[in-house]
Design a protein around this motif. Structure first.
Motif, PDB file in Angstrom:
ATOM      1  N   VAL A   4       0.766  12.844   7.292  1.00 34.49           N
ATOM      2  CA  VAL A   4       1.057  11.795   8.028  1.00 34.49           C
ATOM      3  C   VAL A   4      -0.107  10.976   8.426  1.00 34.49           C
ATOM      4  N   ILE A   5      -0.751   9.904   7.856  1.00 32.76           N
ATOM      5  CA  ILE A   5      -1.851   9.112   8.488  1.00 32.76           C
ATOM      6  C   ILE A   5      -1.283   7.957   9.069  1.00 32.76           C
ATOM      7  N   GLU A   6      -1.173   7.841  10.430  1.00 35.78           N
ATOM      8  CA  GLU A   6      -0.690   6.445  10.911  1.00 35.78           C
ATOM      9  C   GLU A   6      -1.426   5.622  11.774  1.00 35.78           C
ATOM     10  N   ASP A   7      -1.628   4.373  11.675  1.00 37.97           N
ATOM     11  CA  ASP A   7      -2.214   3.686  12.714  1.00 37.97           C
ATOM     12  C   ASP A   7      -1.586   2.347  13.144  1.00 37.97           C
ATOM     13  N   ASN A   8      -2.222   1.978  14.033  1.00 41.12           N
ATOM     14  CA  ASN A   8      -1.569   0.671  14.872  1.00 41.12           C
ATOM     15  C   ASN A   8      -2.156  -0.661  14.727  1.00 41.12           C
ATOM     16  N   GLY A   9      -2.828  -0.589  13.360  1.00 41.43           N
ATOM     17  CA  GLY A   9      -3.637  -2.002  13.195  1.00 41.43           C
ATOM     18  C   GLY A   9      -2.958  -3.057  12.993  1.00 41.43           C
ATOM     19  N   ILE A  10      -3.643  -4.099  12.090  1.00 33.73           N
ATOM     20  CA  ILE A  10      -3.055  -5.210  11.824  1.00 33.73           C
ATOM     21  C   ILE A  10      -1.938  -5.415  10.946  1.00 33.73           C
ATOM     22  N   GLY A  11      -2.087  -4.263   9.892  1.00 30.01           N
ATOM     23  CA  GLY A  11      -1.123  -4.096   8.922  1.00 30.01           C
ATOM     24  C   GLY A  11      -1.499  -4.563   7.778  1.00 30.01           C
ATOM     25  N   ARG A  12      -0.765  -4.213   6.614  1.00 30.40           N
ATOM     26  CA  ARG A  12      -1.318  -4.616   5.201  1.00 30.40           C
ATOM     27  C   ARG A  12      -1.237  -6.161   5.037  1.00 30.40           C
ATOM     28  N   LYS A  13      -0.360  -6.863   5.405  1.00 29.57           N
ATOM     29  CA  LYS A  13       0.024  -8.218   4.903  1.00 29.57           C
ATOM     30  C   LYS A  13      -1.309  -9.024   5.771  1.00 29.57           C
ATOM     31  N   GLN A  14      -1.471  -8.663   6.885  1.00 29.07           N
ATOM     32  CA  GLN A  14      -2.473  -9.469   7.576  1.00 29.07           C
ATOM     33  C   GLN A  14      -3.850  -9.356   7.091  1.00 29.07           C
ATOM     34  N   SER A  15      -4.090  -8.020   6.804  1.00 28.97           N
ATOM     35  CA  SER A  15      -5.341  -7.437   6.131  1.00 28.97           C
ATOM     36  C   SER A  15      -5.734  -8.379   4.891  1.00 28.97           C
ATOM     37  N   GLU A  16      -4.676  -8.324   3.964  1.00 32.23           N
ATOM     38  CA  GLU A  16      -4.781  -9.132   2.807  1.00 32.23           C
ATOM     39  C   GLU A  16      -5.088 -10.611   2.894  1.00 32.23           C
ATOM     40  N   LEU A  17      -4.407 -11.125   3.935  1.00 31.26           N
ATOM     41  CA  LEU A  17      -4.438 -12.597   4.358  1.00 31.26           C
ATOM     42  C   LEU A  17      -5.841 -12.767   4.894  1.00 31.26           C
ATOM     43  N   MET A  18      -6.298 -11.915   5.572  1.00 29.94           N
ATOM     44  CA  MET A  18      -7.993 -12.094   6.148  1.00 29.94           C
ATOM     45  C   MET A  18      -8.891 -11.854   5.036  1.00 29.94           C
ATOM     46  N   LYS A  19      -8.560 -10.982   4.035  1.00 27.97           N
ATOM     47  CA  LYS A  19      -9.218 -10.421   2.899  1.00 27.97           C
ATOM     48  C   LYS A  19      -9.495 -11.744   1.993  1.00 27.97           C
TER      49      LYS A  19
END
Length: 990
Positions: free
Chosen positions: A920-935
């Motif tokens: 299990v690999i878990e992070d408390n980052g910005i999430g996939r949706k926010q990352s795709e928006l910024m990208k």
């Protein structure tokens, strides 16, 4: 060769006035037109196989009843002029020629002096006069110059004129024909009438009181020693001798004369042969005809057959037929059956007789097709025309019978007559043509016509029934209180003034009926025009057809006597023996043709144990129990076998090729008692059904391979099959492709081919699998190689940032960890899988490098379940790094301080009972949706291909391995429905 049946006119000795009908014994005449080499036949013989042999001035011929086989000098005869033919006990057929040379036929070959030294010593010089074989098996040949003896060892001894002059004082030319005496030795009369016999060593004067010269002097008043013929009888084995002189017949036994008879018919005549048949009748063949003495009685009336014909020889065959050879007239065969044919002496008279009946005085009357009425003269044994009969009956006769008033009725086609007190009274039919008539039990006369049914009663005609259309009534039969009417439309019943069609109720009675008769146990017999015979027994019906033994399915008339039925048709008469069982079944014990010539039989009548037949060749009578004397079985022989039109030797066994399967078998059956064609039956195995035919050969085209046991039987004149068939074994080999060795070879080849195909297929699959595995390995290595430059690029960027920012310590530490990490990458890239221990160590170096790069904006935690053996657990190399890289770059790096990365390993049970390594690999980052928006807002930002590469790698890994890697990406969402990180779960099979 087709043999023509000739029914000649044979006069009896005493004929009455012109116009009578004369008796003719039943006979056939064969001449050169039928296949004989000549119409002059000097000698006859029947061999042990049943074949008849005839010798002539044009060679000899062998006859089987159907065809002649002719033998000449081209076949080995020393001369074509053969005077005598005889068979010895060794089966040799001896031919005695005019030039004195002897030859014999054995096993299909003619042996003569030109090829056999033994026969060369037998040259008689001049023609042989007699042939005899004594009881010791010695053969004797006699002519006017010598007597030659052949003993059982084929040694030759000669007794010539010198021998007889020195020992007995006479010349051999002055003796009678020799015979075998009652002691089994050769005997003959000398010129002085002394009896000379052979005693085993020499000839001597027998001590006998019998002197032929003295007897002739006593009977005729003159001593005439010129003996024409002296013959041993057939049925007494030498005990009796018949002597024939030019005017005297003597039957002699031992020292006694049993009978003597002076016959004027023999004067100026020549006796050629004397024969006593098995019934003790004596046949004397002369140059002017044949004398017949019935029951061997020389005194009293005798008969002359075939007057003025020169007869040369006579024998009786195994079926009791008499064969007579002639000079110029071929061969006559008088049938053994005591059957007489009455023909008209005037050729202008019509011999086609159509109706038989009896008069009121019991005389036999007969009507011809031209309307002439005849009556039988018992005293003269002949038929005479009745001149007083003047009825114009050009439509033939349909009835001749007496009534209870001693009147005789004659039914014609369109009129009728009644004979009473010597006068004929004629009646014309004004209603319809007459077709049938009977006398009823009450004495009235029933008459059937083409339209009406009439009854003559109380001297008056009364029409009882009239059909609307033409319905010809061919037969009437009274049955109880009913009258059965046989018509062209089937069976009717007349009762109580009503006519009912039975054929409408039972279609099997719809055939045209020619005759109706009653049989045993009240059975009703119907002779039909085209459907054989049907028999009504109670409520059941039985049938007889041609396939059951009838000569034809068109039966004209029936006649009954006891348990025997005679059925007449267009080619002869069938005799049917039958009984009625207790339950009413009609049981047929024998069905056979009568021994009469092939002719059209129009009517039948039984009178005084004699069956009379009205035929198209005259009137025929025969004893009802003519067949009571059992005929010997017919003989059957297979004469040739042709395979693909090539004749094969019957004495050898043959295994035929499958190509040699067009077989023709020729056979012959010897049954001289059968008039007309001989009946055969054959089959190809002992269990198959018989096939019936009259052909003397059978073609078997395209026989399948296998074993056949061909059998053929012949029917004799009594309709009996010989029971000992001629047999021939036939073996046809199977085609090579159906033989066991070929089938076994093919099976082996097929199995070998299947094994080869399977082996090639398996090798191909293995090769394809190896290529596939190799390709997957190359692709995985390429994917791993793609990860290395991606990570190196990112790491160098981090070092560059440290240097530019003048962070020497950080750059140095980073560079050291980077060096250790590069060494691990190089090691792991060559491996398909690594241990969990190595993977954890690799991930720790990688995560610390990423922490330094991002100024420790995130913390990490990497934990392993204590139950896991880190050195044993395996997972693909560098699979987790892209997931961790993605969590750091796209989640934690963009969050700012406070980030946390958690990596954990544990064991997980699966459904199959095995374990998987659960990561299990878990992070408390910005999430996939926010990352795709910024990208999406930074189009120029470098596109990371790590996840695409890892996806492809996992797909290829799963394709190459049975155990599959499964992973799942989840978004972490808080209570406010806001993404607070990402979780990746990966399962590695163990």
């Amino acid at each position: 060769m087709r043999i023509m049946l000739k029914l000649g006119i044979c006069l009896w000795f005493l004929l009455v006035v012109t116009g009578v009908r004369a008796q003719t014994p039943l006979y056939k005449n064969y001449s050169a037109n039928d296949g004989l080499p000549s119409s002059t036949v000097y000698g006859l013989c029947q061999d042990h196989k049943g074949f008849m042999w005839f010798c002539s001035n044009n060679g000899v011929s062998r006859f089987d009843g159907t065809s002649f086989k002719v033998f000449t000098t081209a076949d080995g005869l020393p001369d074509n002029f053969i005077l005598k033919v005889k068979e010895d006990t060794k089966g040799r057929i001896w031919f005695m020629s005019l030039n004195g040379k002897l030859s014999f036929f054995l096993d299909g070959i003619i042996h003569s002096g030109s090829t056999d030294s033994f026969l060369k010593r037998l040259d008689m010089g001049i023609s042989v006069s007699s042939f005899n074989e004594d009881r010791q098996g010695n053969i004797w040949f006699y002519n006017n110059e010598c007597i030659k003896q052949i003993n059982t060892r084929d040694s030759v001894r000669v007794f010539g004129n010198e021998y007889f002059e020195n020992h007995l004082h006479f010349r051999i030319s002055n003796v009678s024909l020799p015979w075998i005496n009652e002691g089994g030795m050769l005997s003959f009369f000398a010129k002085n009438s002394d009896l000379i016999s052979f005693n085993g060593r020499d000839f001597e004067n027998s001590e006998s009181n019998f002197n032929l010269g003295e007897l002739m002097l006593k009977i005729t008043g003159t001593r005439n020693n010129h003996i024409y013929s002296l013959m041993q009888t057939l049925n007494t084995a030498g005990e009796k001798v018949i002597v024939a002189d030019n005017s005297l017949l003597v039957i002699y036994k031992g020292d006694k004369v049993l009978q003597s008879f002076a016959c004027d018919y023999l004067q100026n005549n020549a006796v050629m042969n004397v024969l006593e048949d098995r019934d003790k009748n004596i046949w004397v063949s002369t140059a002017k005809g044949v004398l017949f003495f019935e029951n061997g009685k020389l005194q009293g009336n005798f008969k002359i057959f075939f007057d003025k014909i020169f007869f040369s020889d006579a024998i009786q065959d195994r079926e009791d037929d008499i064969w007579l050879g002639t000079v110029g007239q071929g061969v006559f065969m008088i049938h053994a059956a005591k059957t007489i044919i009455y023909n008209h002496t005037d050729a202008s008279e019509n011999t086609n007789m159509v109706k038989l009946g009896t008069s009121s005085t019991g005389e036999i009357w007969a009507g011809s097709i031209n309307g002439t009425l005849y009556k039988f003269d018992q005293s003269g044994q002949s038929f005479k025309a009745i001149p007083e009969f003047k009825m114009n009956s050009n439509r033939s006769f349909y009835g001749i019978f007496p009534d209870i008033n001693k009147r005789t009725w004659i039914i014609g086609g369109n009129n009728m007559a009644i004979y009473e007190n010597g006068k004929f009274t004629y009646y014309s039919d004004s209603l319809s043509w007459f077709k049938s008539a009977i006398v009823s039990h009450s004495g009235s006369i029933w008459i059937g016509g083409a339209y009406h049914l009439a009854e003559y009663k109380n001297n008056k005609f009364n029409v009882r029934y009239r059909f609307n259309d033409v319905v010809r009534m061919y037969s009437l039969l009274e049955s109880g209180d009913s009258l059965l009417v046989g018509t062209e439309k089937g069976l009717y019943v007349y009762r109580n003034s009503k006519m009912q069609s039975i054929a409408e109720l039972k279609p099997e009675y719809a055939s045209a009926i020619n005759d109706l008769k009653s049989g045993l146990a009240g059975t009703i017999w119907a002779a039909t025009r085209n459907n054989g015979i049907f028999i009504i027994s109670g409520k059941r019906t039985f049938h007889l057809h041609q396939k059951d033994g009838l000569l034809s399915d068109n039966v004209k008339r029936l006649a009954f006597v006891g348990k025997t039925v005679f059925a007449a048709n267009g080619s002869g008469v069938t005799r049917i023996n039958y009984t009625i069982s207790a339950n009413g079944d009609v049981v047929f014990s024998a069905i056979a043709k009568e021994n009469i010539p092939v002719c059209e039989v129009n009517d039948l009548m039984i009178k005084d144990s004699t069956i009379w037949m009205a035929t198209n060749i005259g009137l025929i009578n025969s004893p009802v129990y003519n067949n009571s004397k059992k005929l010997p079985p017919a003989l059957s022989y297979i004469t040739a076998m042709l395979v693909n039109h090539r004749s094969l030797d019957l004495n050898r066994s043959h295994a035929l090729s499958y190509r040699d399967n067009n077989v023709e078998i020729r056979y012959t059956g010897i049954s001289f008692s059968s008039f007309g064609p001989v009946n055969y039956r054959y089959r190809l195995s002992k269990t198959s059904e018989w096939n019936y035919t009259q052909a003397s050969s059978v073609s078997l085209p395209s026989l399948p391979y296998g074993d056949y046991f061909f059998e053929v039987e012949t029917q004799n004149g009594a309709g009996e099959w010989n029971g000992e068939p001629a047999m021939l074994k036939i073996h046809i080999n199977a085609p090579f492709w159906l033989q066991s060795w070929f089938i076994a070879l093919v099976n082996v080849l097929i199995i070998a081919l299947i094994i080869l195909i399977l082996w090639l297929r398996l090798r191909r699959i293995r090769r394809e699998e190896m290529i596939k595995q190799k390709n997957l390995k190359i692709e995985l290595q390429a994917l791993r190689a793609q990860l290395n430059p991606h990570f190196i690029f990112n790491s160098l960027n981090s070092i560059q940032d440290f240097v530019l920012n003048n962070q020497k310590y950080e750059a140095s530490a980073y560079l050291a960890d980077f060096a250790r990490l590069m060494r691990m990458i190089l090691d792991n890239s060559r491996k398909q899988s690594v241990s969990l221990h190595d993977e954890v160590e690799f991930l720790q170096y990688y995560i610390r490098l990423e922490q330094l790069r991002f100024y420790k904006r995130f913390e990490y935690e990497l934990s392993v379940d204590p139950e896991i053996d880190r050195s044993q657990a395996q997972l693909p190399s560098m699979v987790l790094q892209p997931f961790i890289e993605n969590a750091i770059l796209h989640g934690l790096a963009k969050r700012g301080p406070g980030g946390k990365l958690t990596v954990s390993f544990s064991l997980k049970h699966v459904d199959t009972g095995a374990f998987s390594l659960h990561c299990v690999i878990e992070d408390n980052g910005i999430g996939r949706k926010q990352s795709e928006l910024m990208k999406s807002q930074k189009e120029s930002e470098h596109h990371s291909s790590a996840m695409e590469i890892i996806n492809e790698r996992i797909v290829m890994y799963n394709a190459a391995n049975k155990a599959k890697i499964n992973f799942e990406v989840q978004d972490i969402i808080n209570e406010q429905d806001v993404e607070t990180g990402t979780r990746v779960m990966i399962d590695f099979p163990q």
